[in-house]
Design a protein around this motif. Structure first.
Motif, PDB file in Angstrom:
ATOM      1  N   SER A 223       0.946  -1.069   0.004  1.00  0.00           N
ATOM      2  CA  SER A 223       0.032  -0.065   0.212  1.00  0.00           C
ATOM      3  C   SER A 223       1.019   1.631  -0.004  1.00  0.00           C
ATOM      4  CB  SER A 223      -0.828  -0.248   1.216  1.00  0.00           C
ATOM      5  OG  SER A 223      -1.524   1.170   1.283  1.00  0.00           O
ATOM      6  N   ALA A 224       2.256   1.166   0.718  1.00  0.00           N
ATOM      7  CA  ALA A 224       2.780   2.352   0.946  1.00  0.00           C
ATOM      8  C   ALA A 224       3.220   2.585  -0.278  1.00  0.00           C
ATOM      9  CB  ALA A 224       4.003   2.251   2.089  1.00  0.00           C
ATOM     10  N   GLY A 225       3.613   1.349  -1.068  1.00  0.00           N
ATOM     11  CA  GLY A 225       4.623   1.926  -1.966  1.00  0.00           C
ATOM     12  C   GLY A 225       4.237   1.707  -3.566  1.00  0.00           C
ATOM     13  N   ALA A 226       1.928   1.538  -3.574  1.00  0.00           N
ATOM     14  CA  ALA A 226       1.689   2.091  -4.022  1.00  0.00           C
ATOM     15  C   ALA A 226       1.039   3.608  -4.191  1.00  0.00           C
ATOM     16  CB  ALA A 226      -0.132   1.322  -4.233  1.00  0.00           C
ATOM     17  N   ARG A 227       1.247   3.939  -3.274  1.00  0.00           N
ATOM     18  CA  ARG A 227       1.095   5.951  -2.209  1.00  0.00           C
ATOM     19  C   ARG A 227       1.769   6.018  -3.263  1.00  0.00           C
ATOM     20  NH1 ARG A 227      -0.666   4.678   2.296  1.00  0.00           N
ATOM     21  NH2 ARG A 227       1.503   5.190   3.522  1.00  0.00           N
ATOM     22  N   ARG A 228       3.282   5.877  -3.002  1.00  0.00           N
ATOM     23  CA  ARG A 228       4.596   6.845  -3.532  1.00  0.00           C
ATOM     24  C   ARG A 228       4.638   6.183  -4.743  1.00  0.00           C
ATOM     25  NH1 ARG A 228       6.799   3.940   0.832  1.00  0.00           N
ATOM     26  NH2 ARG A 228       7.312   2.565  -0.414  1.00  0.00           N
TER      27      ARG A 228
ATOM     28  N   PHE B  14       1.769   6.308  -6.712  1.00  0.00           N
ATOM     29  CA  PHE B  14       0.354   6.982  -7.772  1.00  0.00           C
ATOM     30  C   PHE B  14       1.232   8.958  -6.941  1.00  0.00           C
ATOM     31  CE2 PHE B  14      -3.019   9.819  -6.788  1.00  0.00           C
ATOM     32  CZ  PHE B  14      -4.123   8.733  -8.039  1.00  0.00           C
ATOM     33  N   HIS B  15       1.732   9.096  -5.675  1.00  0.00           N
ATOM     34  CA  HIS B  15       1.784  10.555  -5.100  1.00  0.00           C
ATOM     35  C   HIS B  15       2.918  10.671  -6.810  1.00  0.00           C
ATOM     36  CE1 HIS B  15      -0.863  11.189  -2.747  1.00  0.00           C
ATOM     37  NE2 HIS B  15      -0.381  10.469  -1.441  1.00  0.00           N
ATOM     38  N   SER B  16       3.596   9.443  -7.488  1.00  0.00           N
ATOM     39  CA  SER B  16       4.954  10.816  -8.004  1.00  0.00           C
ATOM     40  C   SER B  16       4.555  10.542  -9.731  1.00  0.00           C
ATOM     41  CB  SER B  16       5.640   9.157  -7.967  1.00  0.00           C
ATOM     42  OG  SER B  16       6.691   9.233  -9.261  1.00  0.00           O
ATOM     43  N   PHE B  17       3.587   9.694  -9.571  1.00  0.00           N
ATOM     44  CA  PHE B  17       2.868   9.521 -11.146  1.00  0.00           C
ATOM     45  C   PHE B  17       1.905  10.858 -10.597  1.00  0.00           C
ATOM     46  CE2 PHE B  17      -1.278   9.112 -12.878  1.00  0.00           C
ATOM     47  CZ  PHE B  17      -0.563   9.316 -14.822  1.00  0.00           C
TER      48      PHE B  17
ATOM     49  N   ASP C 153       2.893  13.715  -9.261  1.00  0.00           N
ATOM     50  CA  ASP C 153       3.186  15.152  -9.420  1.00  0.00           C
ATOM     51  C   ASP C 153       3.332  15.279 -10.729  1.00  0.00           C
ATOM     52  OD1 ASP C 153       2.724  15.593  -6.253  1.00  0.00           O
ATOM     53  OD2 ASP C 153       5.024  13.882  -6.467  1.00  0.00           O
ATOM     54  N   GLN C 154       3.890  14.463 -11.173  1.00  0.00           N
ATOM     55  CA  GLN C 154       4.208  14.255 -12.793  1.00  0.00           C
ATOM     56  C   GLN C 154       3.366  15.082 -13.993  1.00  0.00           C
ATOM     57  OE1 GLN C 154       5.821  10.217 -14.171  1.00  0.00           O
ATOM     58  NE2 GLN C 154       7.914  10.435 -13.245  1.00  0.00           N
ATOM     59  N   GLN C 155       1.788  14.136 -12.887  1.00  0.00           N
ATOM     60  CA  GLN C 155       0.762  14.850 -13.914  1.00  0.00           C
ATOM     61  C   GLN C 155       0.601  15.892 -13.454  1.00  0.00           C
ATOM     62  OE1 GLN C 155      -3.239  13.634 -12.592  1.00  0.00           O
ATOM     63  NE2 GLN C 155      -3.597  12.883 -15.365  1.00  0.00           N
ATOM     64  N   THR C 156       0.564  16.857 -12.687  1.00  0.00           N
ATOM     65  CA  THR C 156       0.193  17.960 -12.265  1.00  0.00           C
ATOM     66  C   THR C 156       1.905  18.743 -13.131  1.00  0.00           C
ATOM     67  OG1 THR C 156      -0.282  17.411  -9.977  1.00  0.00           O
ATOM     68  CG2 THR C 156      -0.164  19.581 -10.453  1.00  0.00           C
ATOM     69  N   GLU C 157       2.635  18.499 -12.541  1.00  0.00           N
ATOM     70  CA  GLU C 157       3.480  19.299 -13.308  1.00  0.00           C
ATOM     71  C   GLU C 157       2.900  19.202 -14.887  1.00  0.00           C
ATOM     72  OE1 GLU C 157       6.958  22.068 -12.971  1.00  0.00           O
ATOM     73  OE2 GLU C 157       6.024  20.339 -11.537  1.00  0.00           O
ATOM     74  N   ALA C 158       3.089  18.347 -15.839  1.00  0.00           N
ATOM     75  CA  ALA C 158       2.304  18.700 -17.285  1.00  0.00           C
ATOM     76  C   ALA C 158       1.732  19.067 -17.343  1.00  0.00           C
ATOM     77  CB  ALA C 158       2.239  16.750 -17.631  1.00  0.00           C
ATOM     78  N   ILE C 159       0.436  19.861 -16.832  1.00  0.00           N
ATOM     79  CA  ILE C 159      -0.530  20.275 -16.740  1.00  0.00           C
ATOM     80  C   ILE C 159      -0.248  21.971 -16.535  1.00  0.00           C
ATOM     81  CG2 ILE C 159      -2.670  20.899 -15.560  1.00  0.00           C
ATOM     82  CD1 ILE C 159      -3.164  17.826 -14.860  1.00  0.00           C
ATOM     83  N   LYS C 160       0.302  21.744 -15.090  1.00  0.00           N
ATOM     84  CA  LYS C 160       1.097  23.359 -15.060  1.00  0.00           C
ATOM     85  C   LYS C 160       1.903  23.538 -16.277  1.00  0.00           C
ATOM     86  CE  LYS C 160       4.819  25.988 -12.134  1.00  0.00           C
ATOM     87  NZ  LYS C 160       5.452  25.798 -10.980  1.00  0.00           N
ATOM     88  N   ASN C 161       2.543  22.985 -16.932  1.00  0.00           N
ATOM     89  CA  ASN C 161       3.409  23.228 -18.139  1.00  0.00           C
ATOM     90  C   ASN C 161       2.519  23.941 -19.443  1.00  0.00           C
ATOM     91  OD1 ASN C 161       5.556  22.649 -16.773  1.00  0.00           O
ATOM     92  ND2 ASN C 161       6.403  21.088 -17.308  1.00  0.00           N
ATOM     93  N   GLN C 162       1.565  22.883 -19.612  1.00  0.00           N
ATOM     94  CA  GLN C 162       0.760  22.947 -20.436  1.00  0.00           C
ATOM     95  C   GLN C 162      -0.401  24.482 -19.881  1.00  0.00           C
ATOM     96  OE1 GLN C 162      -1.857  19.769 -20.685  1.00  0.00           O
ATOM     97  NE2 GLN C 162      -3.230  20.386 -22.006  1.00  0.00           N
ATOM     98  N   PHE C 163      -0.490  24.562 -18.339  1.00  0.00           N
ATOM     99  CA  PHE C 163      -1.424  26.044 -18.660  1.00  0.00           C
ATOM    100  C   PHE C 163      -0.604  26.907 -19.598  1.00  0.00           C
ATOM    101  CE2 PHE C 163      -2.026  29.193 -15.955  1.00  0.00           C
ATOM    102  CZ  PHE C 163      -3.250  30.049 -16.204  1.00  0.00           C
ATOM    103  N   GLU C 164       0.894  27.040 -18.824  1.00  0.00           N
ATOM    104  CA  GLU C 164       2.071  27.765 -18.619  1.00  0.00           C
ATOM    105  C   GLU C 164       2.118  27.987 -20.566  1.00  0.00           C
ATOM    106  OE1 GLU C 164       3.429  29.555 -17.462  1.00  0.00           O
ATOM    107  OE2 GLU C 164       2.941  29.093 -15.325  1.00  0.00           O
ATOM    108  N   ASN C 165       2.147  27.005 -21.286  1.00  0.00           N
ATOM    109  CA  ASN C 165       2.073  27.003 -22.755  1.00  0.00           C
ATOM    110  C   ASN C 165       0.526  28.024 -23.265  1.00  0.00           C
ATOM    111  OD1 ASN C 165       4.093  25.125 -22.389  1.00  0.00           O
ATOM    112  ND2 ASN C 165       3.902  23.925 -23.196  1.00  0.00           N
ATOM    113  N   GLU C 166      -0.258  26.785 -23.010  1.00  0.00           N
ATOM    114  CA  GLU C 166      -1.572  27.891 -23.223  1.00  0.00           C
ATOM    115  C   GLU C 166      -1.726  29.944 -22.811  1.00  0.00           C
ATOM    116  OE1 GLU C 166      -5.504  27.856 -25.230  1.00  0.00           O
ATOM    117  OE2 GLU C 166      -3.884  26.730 -25.246  1.00  0.00           O
ATOM    118  N   PHE C 167      -1.148  29.707 -21.690  1.00  0.00           N
ATOM    119  CA  PHE C 167      -1.017  31.261 -21.375  1.00  0.00           C
ATOM    120  C   PHE C 167      -0.017  32.035 -22.336  1.00  0.00           C
ATOM    121  CE2 PHE C 167       0.063  34.596 -18.450  1.00  0.00           C
ATOM    122  CZ  PHE C 167      -0.921  34.565 -17.734  1.00  0.00           C
ATOM    123  N   ALA C 168       1.262  31.351 -22.043  1.00  0.00           N
ATOM    124  CA  ALA C 168       1.784  31.954 -23.498  1.00  0.00           C
ATOM    125  C   ALA C 168       1.352  32.039 -25.152  1.00  0.00           C
ATOM    126  CB  ALA C 168       3.532  30.586 -23.211  1.00  0.00           C
TER     127      ALA C 168
END
Length: 607
Positions: free
Chosen positions: A27-32, A34-37, A39-54
């Protein structure tokens, strides 16, 4: 809890503990993961927002630049550059140009910063905006966020400002796009289904303080604290909140305007439903595995524990029987395998066999020693009266042979001596006979308080009549001291102890008789303040024919021991040389089941 159930508990605990640990690790491994994925997904969304904004910003730059260079705007600038130029004909120019360029906001400014034409709010004609004059060259500036004034209120906008070229005076063009739910909706179309995009404006907006792709929404309390942290710290903030009844992991990103003041906070919210479902599945699987493991462990460990514990339980029972005196007890080794338990059973059976042989040898040796000691004691006791008998008979024979005129007197004196010594021999033989045939106790209710009180009254005259008087102290408990016993045998034993105490105090002292009762045990104590005994003497005190007196058979305390033992009671002696001796006897109360076997203790301790 017996050994079998302890083994079952241990095996079951090991299985359950192992499953719990494995489930937790997974469970702890799955949680880690999931959180890693996440974070990656959120970072991608953030970059996508920044790109759209730009992209939106670059598009605004181009459109603003195109409007600033358009002929209608250049004509307006030339006409208004002349003194006395009238701005009224250009009041609706911004609305026309905004429609052509598909802009939400378009403002045309004069050289003094006043609005010539406004597409979003025509009534602002002539309003002076001093901030537009603060930048020397707007053409070198990029897009930025701004709170744009409208008839409905302030709205967050992405704007670009450009200067009109080819005229003597500075004229400005402000082009903008609204940042609202429509902007979020366009961006959300390419987002994963478990992600929401929210926009928060701290100072409020005509479109709502918090918006998602569908419009304005209420701000949850737990999200409010995350938003405040992001705004006040001007940094990204993470947290976990509940939106629409579901759990979300949020990442708040502050967005500042041209003056570095936070105008909005973009929130990327990722649903935790998948993680919760995964953890629930892992937990459910772990519980099922644990239950299956427990059932299997009970079956397997039950068989194994029974295989191990059954011989050990047999050994325990056999050891208890041996301790109770059944030395012929054996353990059946038919069901034992060829392992340590089987060797233990064989060793136990061998031990009991050796104990039986040693007991037989010890009994035989004790019998021989007892007969030898009896013969020695009997010879010693008979030797004293036999010598005067021999002398008397020889004197009588000698007087008869010599026809002594005093023969009658000698005969009378000799017969008197003979009768006295024969009486001594009779007493000696009687004491040995009494010890050899102690009667079986005839049990009946007996009050120790009453019995010892009678003995005290019986010896009181003798104690006061001695050359150096002996003080008698009694301390009888108020509790019930009734026991099941033979009053005659007990009286004989107690009187023997009292006589020994008197003999131990030739120079006077204190004789103390006391009783007590506690937890079903009734105790009697007889103590003196005489010379006392050494540790070695105390250990041998109950041995038959052993005595510390110059004249004695050594049978008195042996008889006391026999009487107390026949009443299934305990007797103990404690003594300190120079301070005295105490005998303590403990009986079962008449209201309590008697012990299976009486114990006789002798030890030397301080009193």
């Amino acid at each position: 809890m017996n050994l079998k159930w302890r083994l079952l508990f241990i095996f079951g605990s090991i299985v359950v503990g192992t499953v719990v640990v494995i489930s937790y690790v997974v469970s702890a491994g799955a949680r880690r993961a999931f959180h890693s994925f996440e974070d990656q997904q959120t970072e991608a969304i953030k970059n996508q927002f920044e790109n759209e904004f730009a992209l939106q910003g670059q598009n605004l730059n181009q459109r603003a630049q195109a409007i600033a260079r358009s002929q209608p705007v250049r004509d307006m600038a030339l006409a208004l550059s002349n003194p006395g130029g009238d701005p009224a004909p250009y009041l609706n120019l911004a609305t026309l140009l905004a429609s052509q360029q598909q802009l939400d906001y378009l403002d045309l400014f004069g050289s003094d910063g006043s609005i010539i034409s406004s597409a979003e709010w025509p009534a602002r004609f002539g309003v002076h905006e001093s901030w537009i004059l603060e930048v020397p060259n707007w053409d070198q500036q990029s897009y930025f966020l701004r709170e744009q004034e409208t008839a409905e209120g302030k709205n967050l906008a992405l704007v670009a400002v450009k200067q009109v070229s080819g005229v003597d005076r500075n004229f400005y063009v402000l082009a903008g796009r609204r940042i609202d739910s429509a902007f979020l909706k366009n961006l959300s179309e390419v987002l994963p289904g478990n992600t929401k995009l929210l926009l928060w404006q701290p100072e409020g907006s005509a479109s709502g303080e918090l918006q998602d792709a569908s419009g304005a929404i209420a701000i949850p309390d737990d999200l409010k604290s995350v938003l405040d942290q992001a705004r006040n710290g001007n940094r990204e903030t993470r947290g976990h909140v509940r939106l629409e009844g579901a759990s979300y992991s949020v990442r708040a990103i502050p967005r500042a305007g041209r003056e570095s003041r936070t105008l909005a906070v973009v929130v990327i919210a990722t649903s935790q439903a998948e993680l919760n479902d995964l953890q629930t599945q892992i937990r459910t699987t772990g519980i099922l595995i644990a239950l299956a493991g427990v059932v299997l462990s009970i079956i397997a460990s039950g068989w194994w524990a029974g295989r191990i514990s059954r011989p050990i339980e047999d050994l325990t029972s056999a050891a208890e029987d041996v301790a109770a005196g059944n030395w012929e007890r054996k353990v059946d080794d038919a069901g034992a395998s060829n392992d340590e338990v089987a060797r233990l059973i064989a060793s136990f059976n061998q031990m009991t066999g050796e104990l039986l042989r040693q007991r037989d040898r010890a009994v035989q040796a004790e019998r021989v020693a007892a007969w030898r000691e009896l013969a020695r004691r009997l010879a010693h006791e008979l030797k004293n009266p036999l010598f005067p008998l021999q002398i008397t008979v020889e004197n009588l024979m000698k007087a008869r042979q010599q026809n002594s005129p005093e023969f009658n007197d000698i005969f009378s004196e000799g017969t008197t001596t003979l009768l006295a010594e024969l009486n001594n021999l009779k007493k000696i033989v009687g004491r040995f006979s009494d010890f050899s045939k102690m009667p079986t106790p005839r049990l009946q209710p007996v009050s120790l308080n009453q019995l010892l009180e009678e003995i005290g009254r019986l010896f009181a005259p003798q104690l006061s009549a001695t050359i150096k008087p002996i003080n008698l102290e009694t301390n009888f408990t108020n509790a019930d001291t009734t026991i099941s016993g033979d009053p005659d045998l007990l009286r004989r034993a107690f009187e023997n102890l009292v006589l020994n105490a008197i003999d131990a105090m030739p120079n006077g002292g204190t004789l103390r008789i006391a009783t007590s009762a506690k937890s079903g045990i009734v105790a009697a104590e007889i103590s003196d303040t005489g010379a006392g005994l050494t540790e070695e003497e105390a250990k041998r005190l109950f041995t038959p024919y052993y005595t510390t007196k110059q004249h004695g058979t050594g049978l008195g305390l042996a008889i006391v021991q026999s009487v107390i033992s026949d009443h299934e009671a305990n007797i103990a002696v404690s003594s300190v040389p120079g301070k005295g001796t105490k005998f303590r006897m403990e009986f079962q109360s008449a209201n309590v089941e008697p012990a299976a076997h009486g114990r006789v203790l002798s030890r030397s301790t301080n009193i």
